[in-house]
Design a protein around this motif. Sequence first.
Motif, PDB file in Angstrom:
ATOM      1  N   PHE A  36      68.212  40.118   6.980  1.00 33.83           N
ATOM      2  CA  PHE A  36      69.515  40.417   6.387  1.00 33.83           C
ATOM      3  C   PHE A  36      70.355  39.166   6.101  1.00 33.83           C
ATOM      4  O   PHE A  36      71.349  39.244   5.395  1.00 33.83           O
ATOM      5  N   SER A  37      69.937  38.021   6.630  1.00 36.72           N
ATOM      6  CA  SER A  37      70.623  36.780   6.263  1.00 36.72           C
ATOM      7  C   SER A  37      70.229  36.340   4.851  1.00 36.72           C
ATOM      8  O   SER A  37      70.986  35.635   4.188  1.00 36.72           O
ATOM      9  N   LYS A  38      69.050  36.782   4.404  1.00 30.21           N
ATOM     10  CA  LYS A  38      68.611  36.453   3.042  1.00 30.21           C
ATOM     11  C   LYS A  38      68.962  37.570   2.072  1.00 30.21           C
ATOM     12  O   LYS A  38      69.472  37.331   0.981  1.00 30.21           O
ATOM     13  N   TYR A  39      68.683  38.796   2.479  1.00 27.02           N
ATOM     14  CA  TYR A  39      68.981  39.971   1.637  1.00 27.02           C
ATOM     15  C   TYR A  39      69.769  40.972   2.478  1.00 27.02           C
ATOM     16  O   TYR A  39      69.195  41.631   3.350  1.00 27.02           O
ATOM     17  N   ASP A  40      71.062  41.048   2.229  1.00 27.39           N
ATOM     18  CA  ASP A  40      71.856  42.026   2.987  1.00 27.39           C
ATOM     19  C   ASP A  40      72.074  43.317   2.200  1.00 27.39           C
ATOM     20  O   ASP A  40      72.551  44.313   2.742  1.00 27.39           O
ATOM     21  N   LYS A  41      71.693  43.288   0.930  1.00 30.15           N
ATOM     22  CA  LYS A  41      71.876  44.459   0.064  1.00 30.15           C
ATOM     23  C   LYS A  41      70.546  44.823  -0.589  1.00 30.15           C
ATOM     24  O   LYS A  41      69.609  44.031  -0.594  1.00 30.15           O
ATOM     25  N   VAL A  42      70.500  46.031  -1.153  1.00 32.49           N
ATOM     26  CA  VAL A  42      69.269  46.506  -1.782  1.00 32.49           C
ATOM     27  C   VAL A  42      69.617  47.398  -2.964  1.00 32.49           C
ATOM     28  O   VAL A  42      70.675  48.030  -2.994  1.00 32.49           O
ATOM     29  N   VAL A  43      68.724  47.417  -3.938  1.00 34.47           N
ATOM     30  CA  VAL A  43      68.811  48.370  -5.040  1.00 34.47           C
ATOM     31  C   VAL A  43      67.401  48.906  -5.281  1.00 34.47           C
ATOM     32  O   VAL A  43      66.421  48.167  -5.168  1.00 34.47           O
ATOM     33  N   VAL A  44      67.311  50.191  -5.540  1.00 33.11           N
ATOM     34  CA  VAL A  44      66.028  50.829  -5.825  1.00 33.11           C
ATOM     35  C   VAL A  44      65.967  51.158  -7.312  1.00 33.11           C
ATOM     36  O   VAL A  44      66.779  51.948  -7.812  1.00 33.11           O
TER      37      VAL A  44
END
Length: 313
Positions: A187-195
């Motif tokens: 989560f330090s690199k990617y804290d968000k997501v999109v599908v």
Amino acid sequence: MPAAAAQSSSQPTTQPNTLTLKHDEGTTTVKKNPQRVVVMDEEALGWMFALGLGNRVVGLASSYLSPTDISGGKLKPSVLKDGFYARGKLNNPSFVGSWTAPNLETILSLKPDLIVRLTWDGNQNYDKLSKIAPTVGYQEGGTGFWQKGLRDLARVFGKQVQAEQIIKQAADANRADARKLQAAGVFSKYDKVVVLAPFSGGNTWAYSSVRLIDDLRSLGFKDGLKIGSATLGIGAQISDEGLLGIDKKTLVVLFPPGGQFNGADAFLKTPVGQRLAAQSVLYTPEAFSPYSGPLTSIRNSNEMTRLILEKLK
């Protein structure tokens, strides 16, 4: 025979043989423990599998299947061993059309005592199906929709304990995998997501509910894209301009639809796909997989965690 025993045996049972379900298409009285069930999609099939009742399915509707998968009106044995269909025991079910175009004559000939389906605004044929057998429908965009459908079926079949066990298994899988991602510093690199769902033909959808995104939220990701008015409560088509607005701390999960609708390879060759490639992972569902449900949720959690950890190596 003692008098008390004779009196007891002559009294009618106090347990009714039916129960009434309130579902997203109305209120339906269903016979308990039905033996012949028609499922109108893989979601409903997944609920039957989760309860160990795949052998009660006498008819299956699907938009995944092609004429080459069918022989004599039945799913070929080789198809029943493929992908999600192999997750449960299917006993030679008949093919009854697609989700939106059911073969009512075939369904009638199967003499079902229960029909289960997903539904959405504008979906048709509920009245026609209900004339054949008690029919229950669940709206995919509804809150906790698959848990509701699973629990309702569990009541019908007397499988409430099994339903709660597998709902807990899905939640436990998400919690365990969330800890793995946290420990690995994801989560330090990617804290968000999109599908994103790239369809063949060039249209790309972003999911806002149910379809994989709920499991990713349970893993600890925040939403990486603001989606406007959702179609059918699950997502919306998104433009290339909208995709170019995704920031570098957002993990892009490509989650293509199955079979002939899969447009992932074509998407990755577009300028937008190439622009997002460095922060993208491709998650391919099992053949014939439903979009949601307890079995799907567990696979989503475990497989997405594996893919993400490999991405960060």
